[in-house]
Scaffold this motif. Sequence first.
Motif, short mmCIF file in Angstrom:
data_model
loop_
_atom_site.label_atom_id
_atom_site.label_comp_id
_atom_site.label_asym_id
_atom_site.label_seq_id
_atom_site.Cartn_x
_atom_site.Cartn_y
_atom_site.Cartn_z
N PRO A 70 0.91 -1.35 -0.01
CA PRO A 70 -0.18 0.02 0.12
C PRO A 70 1.01 1.27 -0.10
O PRO A 70 1.76 1.35 0.82
N PHE A 71 0.62 2.15 -0.87
CA PHE A 71 1.40 3.41 -0.81
C PHE A 71 0.50 4.60 -1.32
O PHE A 71 -0.72 4.67 -1.67
N ARG A 72 1.06 5.94 -1.00
CA ARG A 72 0.31 6.99 -1.20
C ARG A 72 1.39 8.19 -1.98
O ARG A 72 2.54 8.13 -1.50
N PRO A 73 1.13 8.72 -2.84
CA PRO A 73 2.06 9.67 -3.27
C PRO A 73 1.91 10.90 -2.61
O PRO A 73 0.93 11.29 -1.66
N VAL A 74 2.93 11.63 -2.38
CA VAL A 74 3.12 12.76 -1.41
C VAL A 74 3.80 13.83 -2.11
O VAL A 74 4.93 13.69 -2.45
N ARG A 75 3.02 14.96 -2.43
CA ARG A 75 3.87 16.25 -3.07
C ARG A 75 3.56 17.42 -2.20
O ARG A 75 4.20 18.27 -2.59
#
Length: 205
Positions: free
Chosen positions: A120-125
């Motif tokens: 499980p992952f999430r983009p972080v900007r």
Amino acid sequence: MILPGATLGVLGGGQLGRMFTMRAQTMGYRVVVLDPAAPSPAGSVADHHLQAAYDDPAALDEMGRLCAAVTTEFENVPAQSLARLAQSCVVTPPGTAVSIAQDRITEKEFLRDAGFATAPFRPVRTIQEAETAAAQLAGPALLKTSRLGYDGKGQAAVNGPVEAREAFERFGQVPCVLEQRLELELELSVVLARGRSGALVSFPP
């Protein structure tokens, strides 16, 4: 088929490039290495070392003239350089594949959309995305810079939104990916090679 006696090229002059060069030479190929460093492990054993930047047009054009095929030692060479070389010789992996591998967000989304299981992952900007992603994943996680991180560089172990925000700020708020930390039972390494006909061949590590 590219037979021995032909010249092969490799972008990158490190230890992997050195092993590639020496193995190719034992098989009867000549090797050109493009690497900006003067004391280059691969360049020191190559038949020809082009000491230039990876995006140097003149060096790329010379490599394209000299080589029947070109590959890359690592994924952080400019994808545009591979595209330029592909105009005059065989290039594998192609620039399109390298451009995906260069960016962790793009790479993980590509694998997920192709049906592969990922952690499980999430983009972080943004700082807000860092905090939200850590709250959503809930548990130990790794924050990784989306580009140019390797061998543990550009990575930070985080537990919760505060640590995620702090790590994101330490990285200069460059785009990152937050990935849930998993307990691994086994790690496998597989090398794949695709022939020019399109057949896929797998070799054991």
